[in-house]
Design an enzyme around this catalytic site. Structure first.
Site: not given
Ligand code: 3PY
Length: 278
Positions: A45, A170, A172, A198
């Site tokens: 991002h 991640q 998310e 996310d």
């Molecule tokens: C989130 O909080 O979703 C992230 O990936 C941090 O940028």
């Protein structure tokens, strides 16, 4: 305070980093000099292209901190570019399945040698001398830049990189949450890192309200448990010191304490607000 990811394993304190979204070697150097263990170079991002990534990674490492690159996605090319720039670790967004995680590990690891090679002394060198033996993948050999960032010869780097570079993914998305236990168990995945904004969005809530939503916090706990039960690290995106403190007490190992944009925006907002009456 300053330590790299590799030796930042003191369970009495969190591994702390800053999130870099703006380009610039000077910014990377100054951030690393603050005493962080790592600087996250955000190529998902952030406004950081390939050249700016190289500049940031080199500058952070030169200051004795660990550069970690958030790649845009689980693509072989992104993994290769990030590790070849000398990143000590990569963070891959939106990891959804164990299969995808296994592919990511494969992109990030050099093939472990299986056959003995003749030595100049007339003997053979067995593959067991290669430290990267346990993990094996399809990463191509070639970058002279990564060894320079690690202050190693190319030969040393190839032998040790499979063990020395960290792979964080991640969690998310709903699919990632559903599969987080399986993802955590994938050999070579070192850390589950939560993107709380996310994750909240994926669960149908406003992204920025994640801290106050019990269902999101239950999901956060589930991911933390998945990482710990698999013997892996757990990381969490944070924007302030009180969050870092709470997440560390909850059991998370690694956190970022905001980042360049957070610092820039918050400092300006506070200072401008203080002058509102004149
Ligand atoms: C989130 O909080 O979703 C992230 O990936 C941090 O940028």
């Amino acid at each position: 305070l300053q330590r790299t990811l590799r030796d930042a394993q003191d369970p009495r304190r969190p591994v702390l980093g800053s999130w870099m979204m703006l380009p610039g070697a000077a910014l990377a150097r100054m951030t690393a000099q603050m005493g962080y263990d790592f600087v996250l170079v955000d190529c998902e991002h952030g406004n950081i292209d390939d050249g700016a990534m190289h500049a940031a990674v080199g500058a952070v490492a030169a200051e004795g901190a660990s550069p970690v690159v958030r790649i845009p996605g689980p693509d072989n090319v992104y993994v290769k570019r990030a590790l070849d720039s000398g990143a000590h670790g990569i963070l891959c967004p939106s990891m959804s399945t164990a299969e995808e995680a296994r592919k990511l590990v494969s992109f990030a690891k050099f093939p472990a040698p299986k056959k003995a090679v003749p030595t100049t002394e007339g003997g053979t060198e067995t593959p067991s001398r290669h430290e990267g033996q346990r993990l094996s993948g399809t990463r191509g050999v070639g970058s002279p830049i990564a060894p320079a960032v690690f202050r190693q010869t190319l030969r040393e780097y190839i032998r040790t990189a499979n063990q020395n570079t960290l792979i964080a993914v991640q969690i998310e998305t709903l699919e990632g949450l559903e599969n987080c236990e399986d993802i955590a168990r994938v050999d070579g995945i070192d850390m589950l890192f939560i993107g709380p904004n996310d994750l909240a969005s994926a669960m149908g809530y406003p992204a920025l309200e994640h801290e106050s939503i019990p269902e999101v916090q239950a999901a956060v706990q589930r991911v933390l448990d998945a990482a710990k039960n698999a013997g892996k690290y757990a990381g969490m995106f944070c924007t302030a010191s009180d969050q870092v403190r709470r997440r560390f007490e909850q059991g998370f190992d690694l956190m970022n304490l905001g980042g360049d944009i957070v610092a820039l925006m918050e400092w300006n907002a506070v200072q401008l607000e203080a002058l509102n009456d004149i």
